[in-house]
Design a protein around this motif. Structure first.
Motif: not given
Length: 219
Positions: A80, A84, A106, A112, A141, A144, A174, A177, A181
């Motif tokens: 991931d 990005w 993402h 994904g 995490d 990002r 965040e 996201f 998802s």
């Protein structure tokens, strides 16, 4: 003429490559198993059955189920991150373009997919796995989040947005996201990747008017 070092390198490369291929094969099988059976239902036996490899081989490469799970989680997190980071490497990209590139990355099918999202949320939902997630994925995490925050600060400082709390915006992004998802995973027929990206863009357009084009009038 090949040197002795060249010969040794040539001899070692196939074995090294085979080892990495086997590890990747087992990690891919673990992803499939967790997506199908969940973390409690995933065992060394389910993994080796899916991979078509022996139990001895998975024990050789990973020593324990916990180690296999941790390596699988690290693989997904790094995949991931690579997605990005590559998306924002282009020269001359504005802060807005980089933020949208992170959004697109993402929700990219490579990272994904429903199978991989199922694994992420399996780790989130399993009480015995959360500590491992925080230990392994926390820094990734944070990277990002920090990147988003820096880009949002660039936007704020370059325009008339004194009211915008960029820390809140980065945190909300965040959260979106994760939330979008999860919605895609649970209700695949109701929310698509394009829907998720459109909703992210709507939020950004509402927060930074004139810097992001609202989806309904995007060309």
């Amino acid at each position: 003429m090949a040197t002795e070092a060249d010969k040794q390198k040539s001899e070692k490369t196939p074995r090294t490559r085979s080892k990495q291929e086997r590890k990747r094969q087992l990690i891919d099988a673990t992803i499939t198993s967790i997506a199908k059976y969940g973390i409690p239902g995933t065992t060394m036996t389910t993994v080796t059955s899916i991979a078509g490899l022996s139990l001895g081989l998975v024990n050789f490469h990973f020593e324990s189920k916990q180690k296999l799970f941790e390596e699988t989680l690290l693989h997904l997190a790094l995949e991931d991150q690579e997605m990005w980071r590559k998306a924002i490497e282009g020269k001359g990209l504005s802060a807005e373009e980089k933020i949208l590139a992170i959004v697109d990355a993402h929700f990219h099918p490579k990272v994904g997919s429903r199978k991989k999202q199922a694994v992420w949320f399996a780790f989130y939902g399993d009480s015995t796995s959360r500590a491992a997630y925080r230990r392994i994925g926390g820094d990734i995490d944070d990277a990002r989040y920090d990147c988003l925050l820096a880009l949002l600060n660039d936007l704020k400082n370059s325009g008339d947005f004194p009211h915008v709390n960029t820390t809140d915006v980065a945190t909300i992004m965040e959260s979106l996201f994760d939330g979008l998802s999860l919605t895609m995973l649970i209700y695949p027929g109701d929310t698509t990747r394009d829907d998720a990206k459109r909703q992210m863009r709507s939020y950004l357009a509402a927060t930074f008017p004139n810097r992001f084009t609202p989806p309904e009038i995007a060309t």
